[in-house]
Motif scaffolding. Structure first.
Motif, PDB file in Angstrom:
ATOM      1  N   TYR A 163      47.521  48.246  35.698  1.00 43.32           N
ATOM      2  CA  TYR A 163      46.773  48.041  34.458  1.00 43.32           C
ATOM      3  C   TYR A 163      46.506  49.393  33.803  1.00 43.32           C
ATOM      4  O   TYR A 163      46.409  50.411  34.481  1.00 43.32           O
ATOM      5  CB  TYR A 163      45.423  47.356  34.722  1.00 43.32           C
ATOM      6  N   THR A 164      46.344  49.371  32.486  1.00 40.50           N
ATOM      7  CA  THR A 164      45.940  50.570  31.745  1.00 40.50           C
ATOM      8  C   THR A 164      44.609  50.289  31.066  1.00 40.50           C
ATOM      9  O   THR A 164      44.465  49.278  30.370  1.00 40.50           O
ATOM     10  CB  THR A 164      46.987  50.960  30.691  1.00 40.50           C
ATOM     11  N   VAL A 165      43.657  51.180  31.274  1.00 41.69           N
ATOM     12  CA  VAL A 165      42.287  50.980  30.785  1.00 41.69           C
ATOM     13  C   VAL A 165      41.830  52.232  30.046  1.00 41.69           C
ATOM     14  O   VAL A 165      42.101  53.361  30.484  1.00 41.69           O
ATOM     15  CB  VAL A 165      41.321  50.695  31.962  1.00 41.69           C
ATOM     16  N   GLN A 166      41.131  52.055  28.945  1.00 43.90           N
ATOM     17  CA  GLN A 166      40.531  53.174  28.226  1.00 43.90           C
ATOM     18  C   GLN A 166      39.118  53.400  28.754  1.00 43.90           C
ATOM     19  O   GLN A 166      38.304  52.471  28.780  1.00 43.90           O
ATOM     20  CB  GLN A 166      40.496  52.897  26.720  1.00 43.90           C
ATOM     21  N   VAL A 167      38.852  54.629  29.187  1.00 44.78           N
ATOM     22  CA  VAL A 167      37.533  54.993  29.705  1.00 44.78           C
ATOM     23  C   VAL A 167      36.760  55.705  28.603  1.00 44.78           C
ATOM     24  O   VAL A 167      37.229  56.697  28.044  1.00 44.78           O
ATOM     25  CB  VAL A 167      37.657  55.915  30.935  1.00 44.78           C
ATOM     26  N   LYS A 168      35.586  55.203  28.272  1.00 41.34           N
ATOM     27  CA  LYS A 168      34.770  55.816  27.233  1.00 41.34           C
ATOM     28  C   LYS A 168      34.148  57.125  27.715  1.00 41.34           C
ATOM     29  O   LYS A 168      34.035  57.359  28.926  1.00 41.34           O
ATOM     30  CB  LYS A 168      33.650  54.860  26.808  1.00 41.34           C
ATOM     31  N   ALA A 169      33.738  57.969  26.785  1.00 40.58           N
ATOM     32  CA  ALA A 169      33.065  59.217  27.142  1.00 40.58           C
ATOM     33  C   ALA A 169      31.804  58.915  27.931  1.00 40.58           C
ATOM     34  O   ALA A 169      31.001  58.061  27.544  1.00 40.58           O
ATOM     35  CB  ALA A 169      32.713  60.001  25.874  1.00 40.58           C
ATOM     36  N   GLY A 170      31.655  59.575  29.078  1.00 40.38           N
ATOM     37  CA  GLY A 170      30.466  59.387  29.898  1.00 40.38           C
ATOM     38  C   GLY A 170      30.460  58.132  30.740  1.00 40.38           C
ATOM     39  O   GLY A 170      29.468  57.844  31.416  1.00 40.38           O
ATOM     40  N   GLU A 171      31.556  57.384  30.730  1.00 37.26           N
ATOM     41  CA  GLU A 171      31.619  56.116  31.443  1.00 37.26           C
ATOM     42  C   GLU A 171      32.270  56.294  32.813  1.00 37.26           C
ATOM     43  O   GLU A 171      33.220  57.044  32.976  1.00 37.26           O
ATOM     44  CB  GLU A 171      32.420  55.110  30.616  1.00 37.26           C
ATOM     45  N   ALA A 172      31.750  55.599  33.824  1.00 35.16           N
ATOM     46  CA  ALA A 172      32.369  55.633  35.137  1.00 35.16           C
ATOM     47  C   ALA A 172      33.688  54.861  35.114  1.00 35.16           C
ATOM     48  O   ALA A 172      33.845  53.895  34.358  1.00 35.16           O
ATOM     49  CB  ALA A 172      31.435  55.023  36.182  1.00 35.16           C
ATOM     50  N   LEU A 173      34.639  55.285  35.943  1.00 33.68           N
ATOM     51  CA  LEU A 173      35.925  54.587  36.008  1.00 33.68           C
ATOM     52  C   LEU A 173      35.726  53.120  36.360  1.00 33.68           C
ATOM     53  O   LEU A 173      36.356  52.230  35.769  1.00 33.68           O
ATOM     54  CB  LEU A 173      36.831  55.252  37.053  1.00 33.68           C
ATOM     55  N   LEU A 174      34.844  52.859  37.323  1.00 30.68           N
ATOM     56  CA  LEU A 174      34.603  51.486  37.754  1.00 30.68           C
ATOM     57  C   LEU A 174      34.055  50.639  36.609  1.00 30.68           C
ATOM     58  O   LEU A 174      34.467  49.488  36.418  1.00 30.68           O
ATOM     59  CB  LEU A 174      33.625  51.471  38.929  1.00 30.68           C
ATOM     60  N   THR A 175      33.144  51.200  35.836  1.00 29.32           N
ATOM     61  CA  THR A 175      32.576  50.465  34.706  1.00 29.32           C
ATOM     62  C   THR A 175      33.664  50.095  33.698  1.00 29.32           C
ATOM     63  O   THR A 175      33.683  48.974  33.165  1.00 29.32           O
ATOM     64  CB  THR A 175      31.490  51.302  34.017  1.00 29.32           C
ATOM     65  N   ALA A 176      34.574  51.023  33.440  1.00 31.71           N
ATOM     66  CA  ALA A 176      35.671  50.741  32.514  1.00 31.71           C
ATOM     67  C   ALA A 176      36.563  49.628  33.061  1.00 31.71           C
ATOM     68  O   ALA A 176      37.008  48.749  32.311  1.00 31.71           O
ATOM     69  CB  ALA A 176      36.484  52.014  32.279  1.00 31.71           C
ATOM     70  N   MET A 177      36.820  49.657  34.360  1.00 30.29           N
ATOM     71  CA  MET A 177      37.651  48.607  34.965  1.00 30.29           C
ATOM     72  C   MET A 177      36.985  47.243  34.840  1.00 30.29           C
ATOM     73  O   MET A 177      37.623  46.248  34.470  1.00 30.29           O
ATOM     74  CB  MET A 177      37.895  48.926  36.440  1.00 30.29           C
TER      75      MET A 177
END
Length: 336
Positions: free
Chosen positions: A261-275
């Motif tokens: 999968y490809t996920v966009q991570v927001k500034a200041g966001e944890a990788l897990l939260t983005a997933m």
């Protein structure tokens, strides 16, 4: 890996109140060293629900005695897939995956007087801390225990037995919202009288802990003497919600169960939260870097390396990371 997954056998399931159970797990002789713990810590358990392996954290209520089962308190949560499965299906003889004990919600000054606040199932680690404080010789322990109503209160027999054994050193204030309303700031602050120099420990639903924090601050409690168990929370921006997010956006490639999968991570966001925001089936439990359930391998890029009791230097050198960390490069690739 610093944290190995173990399989433990359920030895007992005892109802607690109207919507919780006390779940006891047997520890084999060869597992004893991995399951040494300090009062206030928790276990991370996994169950399979509709083909998804889900991990959740539950505080330990039993005493740290080798050779004895370890017990955790599990309360139903609205739409809680793991807690509801355990309450409905757990029975003696079943095997369950468990990570070794973790957590830092432990007594800062064993043997000193303590002020304890518990809301609902937050009684689990607070109960353990009260027992440990008394065992270490604390001259006074005060516990404020709030519940929705009498039917949902947990560990009542255990609390009363502990109070009787303490011979006057333990005071318990029971509070029931259905009868008394929500505890006011004055009520919460009143518990500090005579314990102004004690350490305070609190665990419970987020609104309850916010109210207690506000009350302790109003009572001029020093922040370093206030200890809170919040492994269920998500720590994103440690600088505060009103500050600018820390870091830059990133593109994350994730491999889970053979799918990419490809996920966009927001500034200041944890990788897990983005997933999780993208609906990915990423394993997780505590979300604050203590339980190891979100361990994965870093194949490309960099992450912020924060202090953790889960990973040691060898794990990091071997490519392991916790997905509840933030990106430190514009592109990353991880594999579960």
């Amino acid at each position: 890996m610093a944290k190995q997954i173990h399989s433990l056998t359920i030895t007992d399931v005892v109802a607690q109140g109207s919507d919780a159970i006390l779940l006891s797990l047997g520890v084999e002789a060869g597992q004893q060293q991995s399951f040494c713990f300090r009062p206030g810590q928790y276990l991370t358990l996994a169950v399979s629900v509709q083909e998804d392996e889900l991990w959740r954290c539950y505080s330990i209520t039993s005493e740290p005695v080798q050779g004895q089962p370890i017990s955790v308190l599990v309360r139903r949560v609205a739409e809680g897939r793991v807690s509801n499965w355990l309450c409905d299906h757990a029975q003696p003889g079943q095997q369950i995956k468990v990570l070794p004990p973790a957590g830092r919600f432990i007594l800062a000054r064993p043997g000193q007087p303590v002020l304890l606040y518990a809301g609902g199932s937050g009684i689990a680690p607070v109960f353990a801390l009260a027992r440990e404080a008394l065992a270490q010789g604390a001259s006074r322990v005060l516990l404020f225990y709030a519940n929705r109503d009498r039917a949902t209160a947990m560990l009542l027999k255990e609390l009363e037995a502990m109070r009787l054994r303490a011979t006057g050193r333990l005071e318990i204030v029971y509070w029931y919202d259905s009868e008394q309303g929500l505890p006011s700031q004055d009520v919460l602050a009143a518990q500090t009288r005579g314990l102004e120099q004690a350490d305070a420990y609190l665990c419970g639903p987020e609104p309850f802990m916010r109210a207690v924090n506000t009350s302790l601050q109003a009572a001029r409690f020093e922040s370093q003497r206030m200890h809170q168990e919040d492994f269920g929370g998500v720590v994103e921006n440690e600088a505060g919600e009103e500050d600018e997010p820390v870091g830059d956006p990133a593109q994350l490639t994730v491999q889970i169960k053979g799918k990419t999968y490809t996920v966009q991570v927001k500034a200041g966001e944890a990788l897990l939260t983005a997933m999780l925001r993208a609906g990915l089936p990423a394993p997780h439990a505590c979300r604050v870097g203590e339980c190891a359930s979100c361990m994965c391998r870093l194949q490309e890029g960099e992450v912020q390396r924060l202090e953790s009791s889960v990973l040691d230097d060898d794990d990091v050198a071997d490519g392991w990371l916790l997905a509840c960390r933030r990106a430190a490069s514009s592109t990353l690739k991880v594999r579960f």
